[in-house]
Design an enzyme around this catalytic site. Structure first.
Site, PDB file in Angstrom:
ATOM      1  N   GLY A 107      -5.195  -5.117   5.519  1.00  0.00           N
ATOM      2  CA  GLY A 107      -4.557  -5.428   4.754  1.00  0.00           C
ATOM      3  C   GLY A 107      -4.897  -7.269   4.763  1.00  0.00           C
ATOM      4  O   GLY A 107      -4.319  -8.421   4.097  1.00  0.00           O
ATOM      5  N   ARG A 108      -5.180  -7.958   5.533  1.00  0.00           N
ATOM      6  CA  ARG A 108      -5.707  -9.006   5.776  1.00  0.00           C
ATOM      7  C   ARG A 108      -7.146  -9.271   5.805  1.00  0.00           C
ATOM      8  O   ARG A 108      -7.808 -10.155   4.870  1.00  0.00           O
ATOM      9  CB  ARG A 108      -5.636  -9.332   7.226  1.00  0.00           C
ATOM     10  CG  ARG A 108      -6.335  -9.085   8.523  1.00  0.00           C
ATOM     11  CD  ARG A 108      -5.671  -8.960   9.614  1.00  0.00           C
ATOM     12  NE  ARG A 108      -6.352  -8.403  10.665  1.00  0.00           N
ATOM     13  CZ  ARG A 108      -5.757  -6.952  10.798  1.00  0.00           C
ATOM     14  NH1 ARG A 108      -5.196  -7.115  11.093  1.00  0.00           N
ATOM     15  NH2 ARG A 108      -6.451  -6.236  11.972  1.00  0.00           N
TER      16      ARG A 108
ATOM     17  N   HIS B 172      -3.869 -37.921  11.072  1.00  0.00           N
ATOM     18  CA  HIS B 172      -2.047 -38.920  10.886  1.00  0.00           C
ATOM     19  C   HIS B 172      -1.350 -37.604  11.381  1.00  0.00           C
ATOM     20  O   HIS B 172      -0.076 -38.163  11.128  1.00  0.00           O
ATOM     21  CB  HIS B 172      -1.717 -39.484   9.592  1.00  0.00           C
ATOM     22  CG  HIS B 172      -2.284 -40.480   8.903  1.00  0.00           C
ATOM     23  ND1 HIS B 172      -2.258 -41.754   9.798  1.00  0.00           N
ATOM     24  CD2 HIS B 172      -3.853 -41.007   8.227  1.00  0.00           C
ATOM     25  CE1 HIS B 172      -3.882 -42.508   8.824  1.00  0.00           C
ATOM     26  NE2 HIS B 172      -4.357 -41.691   8.140  1.00  0.00           N
TER      27      HIS B 172
ATOM     28  N   LYS C  33       9.083  -4.683  14.342  1.00  0.00           N
ATOM     29  CA  LYS C  33       9.195  -3.537  13.519  1.00  0.00           C
ATOM     30  C   LYS C  33      10.311  -2.641  12.848  1.00  0.00           C
ATOM     31  O   LYS C  33      12.023  -2.478  12.903  1.00  0.00           O
ATOM     32  CB  LYS C  33       8.417  -3.612  12.306  1.00  0.00           C
ATOM     33  CG  LYS C  33       7.926  -4.165  11.480  1.00  0.00           C
ATOM     34  CD  LYS C  33       6.904  -3.770  10.655  1.00  0.00           C
ATOM     35  CE  LYS C  33       5.507  -4.783  10.470  1.00  0.00           C
ATOM     36  NZ  LYS C  33       4.854  -3.979   9.837  1.00  0.00           N
TER      37      LYS C  33
ATOM     38  N   GLU D  99      -4.344 -11.991  14.262  1.00  0.00           N
ATOM     39  CA  GLU D  99      -4.505 -10.382  14.272  1.00  0.00           C
ATOM     40  C   GLU D  99      -5.079  -9.401  14.734  1.00  0.00           C
ATOM     41  O   GLU D  99      -4.751  -8.277  14.919  1.00  0.00           O
ATOM     42  CB  GLU D  99      -3.648 -10.288  12.834  1.00  0.00           C
ATOM     43  CG  GLU D  99      -2.694  -8.716  12.659  1.00  0.00           C
ATOM     44  CD  GLU D  99      -2.150  -8.874  10.778  1.00  0.00           C
ATOM     45  OE1 GLU D  99      -0.772  -8.827  11.609  1.00  0.00           O
ATOM     46  OE2 GLU D  99      -2.746  -8.447  10.131  1.00  0.00           O
TER      47      GLU D  99
ATOM     48  N   LYS E 116       0.974  -1.355  -0.610  1.00  0.00           N
ATOM     49  CA  LYS E 116       0.004  -0.158  -0.072  1.00  0.00           C
ATOM     50  C   LYS E 116       0.730   1.279  -0.382  1.00  0.00           C
ATOM     51  O   LYS E 116       0.017   2.152  -0.332  1.00  0.00           O
ATOM     52  CB  LYS E 116      -0.698  -0.187   1.008  1.00  0.00           C
ATOM     53  CG  LYS E 116      -1.915   1.520   0.928  1.00  0.00           C
ATOM     54  CD  LYS E 116      -2.771   1.087   2.804  1.00  0.00           C
ATOM     55  CE  LYS E 116      -3.748   0.139   2.362  1.00  0.00           C
ATOM     56  NZ  LYS E 116      -4.999   0.607   3.547  1.00  0.00           N
TER      57      LYS E 116
ATOM     58  N   GLU F  72      10.332  -6.026   3.768  1.00  0.00           N
ATOM     59  CA  GLU F  72      10.656  -7.211   3.160  1.00  0.00           C
ATOM     60  C   GLU F  72       9.730  -7.166   1.541  1.00  0.00           C
ATOM     61  O   GLU F  72      10.907  -7.582   0.850  1.00  0.00           O
ATOM     62  CB  GLU F  72       9.553  -8.308   3.859  1.00  0.00           C
ATOM     63  CG  GLU F  72      10.550  -8.499   5.845  1.00  0.00           C
ATOM     64  CD  GLU F  72       8.807  -7.626   6.439  1.00  0.00           C
ATOM     65  OE1 GLU F  72       8.484  -7.678   7.393  1.00  0.00           O
ATOM     66  OE2 GLU F  72       8.437  -6.729   6.145  1.00  0.00           O
TER      67      GLU F  72
END
Length: 604
Positions: free
Chosen positions: A298-299, A416, A541, A385, A220, A226
């Site tokens: 964002g999410r 399993h 951060k 979050e 954005k 990153e």
């Protein structure tokens, strides 16, 4: 009705509501019951099976009675759940810490809907971006938009992290084997690059032809550390590889071109961002930037350009429009249905019951459909979050824990792996998700059932196994030796819900996504927390920025980290241990080490 309401402005805690206290007292009644008995009550079971919008939800294996539901509805009223839902849909700034509206629902609105934010209808803005996505993706897919060497762009690498990665990856994984989506994506490749670990870069680019690769940079602000480092790395890869190719092409084979690097970026990189200044400085034409808005977290952004651009490049805009229609269908259901018939509300309230009253702090998301293998990781981010908070919306410290630890794995793989724990260890409410019609049907002659039937047999059996368990008496009747009985007892009474979709299509994936988004909002609304900020991700951060500065100094000056660098003894020693295995970086004389090469033993 126990009359009271949470007054967010006055700072009342949800624990002060009469219904909250009544639910606490009601726990004693539930502790006297067992699911094997509750499941014999046919009237109760009928009331706890809901079917709406084509989705079948069975809540009969939740540890609730009709009285539990009545108290949960009263809690919803007293917590002003309906008012908070309406406030979200009306564009009010319910994200109070950031003073923002919360309107991811607008990103999948029909063109003729009206959704207001600060006096402005934002639906035309949404569709302006969607129309731009359609025009651009059609050009790329039909070969009108070509790479710098004249080849069609058949591979897409989407660079983003967090919500810019997990949501689109979930949808991509869900559609990869859906017949219509497979047909539309034939001979096309979509990969995601999220982790700043150079191995992720190498794997994302491995085997790709830069002449046929389009890169979508998703940030954005265009400052996400990153994402931008990965974007610069891939930009270097494109320029180096394409520049080398262009240098050997003759004038006879190719018209005159602008400088190779500039042209490579212009033809092979686009952006999803609102910071056009930084987009342009990066080398991407601002005309090839696709925007979204601060009222899309964002999410919650998979239905915006964040997800729709890379997914439409892979599957075509029409497929993605079906996905948006499914999400919009669940939005309207959530907005308009009563509590009693509202799937996200019911799931959210039952989660409140499990977390805040029965004390179950985790949930397992268990899709019996391999196409939904990335649902749990995506919901893990959206839920944890959103609702992993320690204070209410007014900043008051909460006297209870919010949120859940989310995890999951497709069945039967999970059986399993960790089902041992959920059957005989900790009590973890489970959410089983099944599909009626498989994306890929297989039936072998001579087999008792089809492959998908075998999968769904386990889907049906696991929920009952958790609910009923197996008693010592049953084991003795099966002639189990006494010394093994304690090891083979299943206590049962372990809650689960079962959700069945008619198919795993673009439309139903949209429905499922929105249903989970809204159930998370319901929990946050009841707990009276802000489910739409994420201050908890900021501190790390900031500290990483400090480490970055010291790391640069240590590696460029070939020195150790010292006490005066400001880290504690433990961190100082760990960084120095790390640096012992690294080579000195000689800037500015250093050279680029490109992806793929990174897997060949370099210590960079």
């Amino acid at each position: 009705m126990l009359n009271a309401k949470v007054d967010a402005k006055k700072g009342s805690l949800v624990t002060e509501l009469p219904a909250w206290e009544a639910l606490k007292e009601h726990v004693a009644d539930i502790e006297k019951t067992h699911l094997r008995d509750l499941l014999h009550d046919e009237a109760r079971c009928m009331a706890l099976i809901k079917e709406s919008e084509g989705i079948y939800c069975d809540f009969t294996r939740q540890r609730v009675t009709q009285r539990t539901l009545e108290l949960l509805y009263e809690l919803a009223d007293q917590a002003d759940l309906r008012g908070k839902i309406n406030a979200m849909f009306n564009g009010e700034h319910i994200n109070s810490t950031e003073d923002r509206a919360v309107l991811h629902i607008a990103t999948r609105a029909h063109r003729n809907q009206k959704i207001m934010v600060d006096g402005r209808d934002v639906v035309p803005d949404v569709w302006e971006v969607l129309d731009k996505i359609k025009a651009f993706t059609d050009k790329v897919r039909n070969g009108e938009w070509l790479g710098v060497t004249g080849k069609p762009l058949k591979s897409v690498v989407a660079i983003g992290i967090g919500g810019s990665f997990l949501g689109p990856l979930f949808v991509h994984t869900a559609l990869r084997t859906e017949p219509n989506a497979m047909r539309e994506s034939r001979d096309r490749t979509l990969r995601f690059l999220a982790n700043v670990d150079p191995i992720d870069v190498a794997r994302a680019l491995d085997g790709l032809d830069p002449e046929e690769t389009l890169v979508v940079v998703i940030s954005k602000t265009f400052t996400t550390a990153e994402t931008m480092l990965n974007a610069r790395t891939v930009r270097s890869w494109l320029i180096e590889r394409l520049g080398r190719l262009l240098s050997v092409l003759t004038d006879a084979s190719l018209p005159a071109l602008p400088p190779a690097g500039q042209e490579a970026v212009a033809k092979h990189m686009v952006a999803v961002s609102t910071n056009l200044k930084l987009v342009k400085e990066f080398g991407i034409d601002p005309e090839n930037a696709f925007g979204f808005w601060d009222w899309v977290g964002g999410r919650y952004s998979v239905c915006s350009a964040v997800g729709i651009l890379p997914l439409a490049l892979q599957y075509g805009f029409d497929i993605m429009q079906e996905f948006l229609a499914g999400a919009n269908n669940m939005d309207e259901h959530f907005k308009n249905q009563s509590y009693q018939d509202n799937l996200p509300v019911l799931i959210g309230l039952l989660s409140i019951w499990n977390v805040s009253f029965l004390g179950f702090g985790a949930k397992a998301i268990l899709p019996y459909c391999q196409a939904l293998s990335k649902l749990a990781p995506h919901i893990q981010q959206v839920d944890m979050e959103s609702n992993g908070k320690g204070v209410d919306i007014n900043g008051a410290r909460l006297p209870f824990q919010t949120g859940e630890i989310d995890f999951g794995e497709p069945g039967t793989n999970g059986q399993h792996s960790f089902y041992q724990l959920i059957h005989q260890g900790r009590v973890i409410p489970c959410e089983f998700i099944g599909i009626v019609r498989s994306q890929q049907s297989v039936y072998l002659k001579g087999e008792v059932v089809s492959n998908h039937d075998e999968l769904m047999c386990n889907f049906f059996a696991q929920a009952d196994a958790l609910a009923y368990g197996k008693t010592p008496e049953q084991l003795r009747s099966d002639n189990v030796p006494d010394y093994l009985i304690p090891h083979r007892v299943f206590t049962g009474n372990r809650p689960s819900m079962s959700i069945m979709l008619p198919s795993c299509s673009a439309y139903t994936v949209g429905q499922l996504l929105a249903m989970y988004e809204h159930r998370i909002a319901v929990q946050g609304f009841i707990w009276n927390i802000n489910s739409f900020d994420q201050w908890g991700v900021e501190l790390g951060k900031v500290l990483a920025s400090k480490v970055r500065t010291v790391m640069n100094s240590a590696r460029t000056r070939d020195r150790k980290v010292l006490p005066q660098d400001g880290f504690n003894y433990s961190t100082t020693r760990m960084i120095n241990k790390y640096l012992e295995g690294k080579t000195q970086v000689l800037y500015p004389e250093g050279h680029d080490v490109f992806p793929i090469d990174l897997l060949r033993g370099s210590s960079h």
